[in-house]
Design a protein around this motif. Structure first.
Motif, PDB file in Angstrom:
ATOM      1  N   ARG A 107      16.996  15.201   9.140  1.00 18.21           N
ATOM      2  CA  ARG A 107      17.370  15.166   7.723  1.00 18.21           C
ATOM      3  C   ARG A 107      17.824  16.534   7.189  1.00 18.21           C
ATOM      4  NH1 ARG A 107      13.618  17.056   4.306  1.00 18.21           N
ATOM      5  NH2 ARG A 107      14.492  15.910   2.545  1.00 18.21           N
ATOM      6  N   ILE A 108      17.511  17.634   7.920  1.00 17.81           N
ATOM      7  CA  ILE A 108      17.919  18.978   7.456  1.00 17.81           C
ATOM      8  C   ILE A 108      19.132  19.445   8.266  1.00 17.81           C
ATOM      9  CG2 ILE A 108      17.193  21.382   7.184  1.00 17.81           C
ATOM     10  CD1 ILE A 108      14.289  20.343   6.899  1.00 17.81           C
ATOM     11  N   LEU A 129      23.549  13.565  18.253  1.00 15.70           N
ATOM     12  CA  LEU A 129      22.816  13.981  17.061  1.00 15.70           C
ATOM     13  C   LEU A 129      23.488  13.445  15.810  1.00 15.70           C
ATOM     14  CD1 LEU A 129      22.168  17.768  17.899  1.00 15.70           C
ATOM     15  CD2 LEU A 129      20.697  15.802  18.381  1.00 15.70           C
ATOM     16  N   LYS A 130      22.656  13.177  14.799  1.00 17.05           N
ATOM     17  CA  LYS A 130      23.198  12.734  13.519  1.00 17.05           C
ATOM     18  C   LYS A 130      22.359  13.312  12.381  1.00 17.05           C
ATOM     19  CE  LYS A 130      23.093   8.346  11.689  1.00 17.05           C
ATOM     20  NZ  LYS A 130      23.625   7.072  11.138  1.00 17.05           N
ATOM     21  N   HIS A 131      23.050  13.762  11.306  1.00 12.44           N
ATOM     22  CA  HIS A 131      22.355  14.247  10.118  1.00 12.44           C
ATOM     23  C   HIS A 131      22.118  13.063   9.204  1.00 12.44           C
ATOM     24  CE1 HIS A 131      22.556  16.382   6.011  1.00 12.44           C
ATOM     25  NE2 HIS A 131      21.351  16.543   6.501  1.00 12.44           N
ATOM     26  N   SER A 132      20.881  12.557   9.203  1.00 18.91           N
ATOM     27  CA  SER A 132      20.595  11.430   8.318  1.00 18.91           C
ATOM     28  C   SER A 132      19.094  11.238   8.174  1.00 18.91           C
ATOM     29  CB  SER A 132      21.247  10.147   8.830  1.00 18.91           C
ATOM     30  OG  SER A 132      20.550   9.685   9.959  1.00 18.91           O
ATOM     31  N   ASP A 133      18.742  10.359   7.252  1.00 19.98           N
ATOM     32  CA  ASP A 133      17.336  10.026   7.005  1.00 19.98           C
ATOM     33  C   ASP A 133      16.868   9.020   8.054  1.00 19.98           C
ATOM     34  OD1 ASP A 133      14.913   9.095   6.148  1.00 19.98           O
ATOM     35  OD2 ASP A 133      15.575   8.576   4.118  1.00 19.98           O
ATOM     36  N   GLY A 134      15.969   9.469   8.916  1.00 16.20           N
ATOM     37  CA  GLY A 134      15.498   8.640  10.022  1.00 16.20           C
ATOM     38  C   GLY A 134      14.664   7.434   9.599  1.00 16.20           C
ATOM     39  N   PRO A 208      11.682  11.512   2.758  1.00 14.66           N
ATOM     40  CA  PRO A 208      12.850  10.670   2.487  1.00 14.66           C
ATOM     41  C   PRO A 208      14.105  11.494   2.208  1.00 14.66           C
ATOM     42  CG  PRO A 208      11.486  10.856   0.520  1.00 14.66           C
ATOM     43  CD  PRO A 208      10.811  11.679   1.595  1.00 14.66           C
ATOM     44  N   GLY A 209      15.257  10.898   2.442  1.00 13.70           N
ATOM     45  CA  GLY A 209      16.542  11.521   2.084  1.00 13.70           C
ATOM     46  C   GLY A 209      16.927  12.643   3.013  1.00 13.70           C
ATOM     47  N   THR A 210      18.067  13.303   2.693  1.00 13.76           N
ATOM     48  CA  THR A 210      18.553  14.396   3.523  1.00 13.76           C
ATOM     49  C   THR A 210      18.659  15.670   2.696  1.00 13.76           C
ATOM     50  OG1 THR A 210      20.853  13.854   2.997  1.00 13.76           O
ATOM     51  CG2 THR A 210      19.941  12.883   5.000  1.00 13.76           C
ATOM     52  N   SER A 211      18.796  16.825   3.379  1.00  9.75           N
ATOM     53  CA  SER A 211      19.040  18.072   2.660  1.00  9.75           C
ATOM     54  C   SER A 211      19.881  18.988   3.535  1.00  9.75           C
ATOM     55  CB  SER A 211      17.722  18.713   2.229  1.00  9.75           C
ATOM     56  OG  SER A 211      17.215  19.512   3.271  1.00  9.75           O
TER      57      SER A 211
END
Ligand code: SAH
Length: 212
Positions: A107-108, A129-134, A208-211
């Motif tokens: 998420r970071i 790899l993926k930037h997201s909320d797991g 929760p969510g991403t940053s």
């Protein structure tokens, strides 16, 4: 400080702590953990402890990485494995030679970028790899025959259970932040999810969510 001798000592400690899977011990012995921590920390990289990686996060203790990997591999080869919480990328690097393909979400963004650089410098090519909320898993790539959470949710998200293939296992620390969490293994059977309690652990919380 980052020599093979130092790594071998870590492997012996893990063996003494009860890690039995030789494939796991071998991979830990050959994975350069010092590349996954800040340079200021590299002298401590082969100690059996969690270390800071920035953004308030930590690279997990080698024993816990070994234990989770062992719990994941038990009961059959795993081809497609989802990791929630890429962090430094170390757990993904340990999984890479033991499974066909690793899908890891973080998420970071800053951590995900750094992990990508290290994994590519090590020429590890079977990790996506993926930037997201797991909390939502990676539905486009599922179902997975292994899922590993390296941050602790209060309860395992439904979306992740749904992305587990029949016969697949999910290994996760479960519990509230600041309290003792339980390392759980959930096996998906044809008609039920079977739960096992492995041991007490301490992880950063799943958020929760991403940053950035
Ligand atoms: N596997 C990592 C451990 C990193 S600590 C390693 O080997 O270094 C756990 C990581 O989980 C942190 O980087 C944190 O940002 C991430 N995380 C927490 N909640 C998350 C979520 N909902 N989705 C994805 N990653 C999450």
């Amino acid at each position: 400080m980052t020599s093979q001798r130092t790594r071998d000592r870590l492997v012996r400690q893990l063996e003494e702590a009860g890690i039995r899977d030789h494939r796991v011990l071998e991979v830990i012995g050959s994975t350069p953990r010092h590349l996954f921590v800040d340079e200021a920390m590299s002298s401590r990289a082969y100690e059996n402890t969690a270390l800071p990686i920035g953004y308030g996060q930590t690279i997990s203790q080698p024993y816990v990485v070994a234990r989770m990997t062992e719990a994941l591999l038990e009961g059959g080869p795993r081809s497609r494995v989802l990791e929630v919480g890429t962090g430094s990328g170390y757990q993904a690097a340990v999984l890479a030679p033991l499974v066909e393909r690793v899908y890891s979400v973080e998420r970071i963004l800053g951590l995900q970028r750094r992990a990508r650089e290290v994994l590519s410098a090590l020429r590890i090519r079977n990790v996506s790899l993926k930037h997201s909320d797991g909390n939502w898993g990676w539905p486009e790539q599922g179902p997975f025959d292994g899922i590993v959470l390296t941050a602790a949710p209060r309860e395992v998200p439904e979306a992740l259970l749904a992305q587990l293939a029949v016969g697949g296992v999910l290994v996760a620390p479960v519990g509230a932040d600041g309290e003792v969490q339980t390392l759980m293994r959930i096996t998906r059977r044809a008609d039920a999810y079977e739960r096992e309690y492995l041991e007490a652990v301490s992880f950063v919380p799943m958020l929760p969510g991403t940053s950035r």
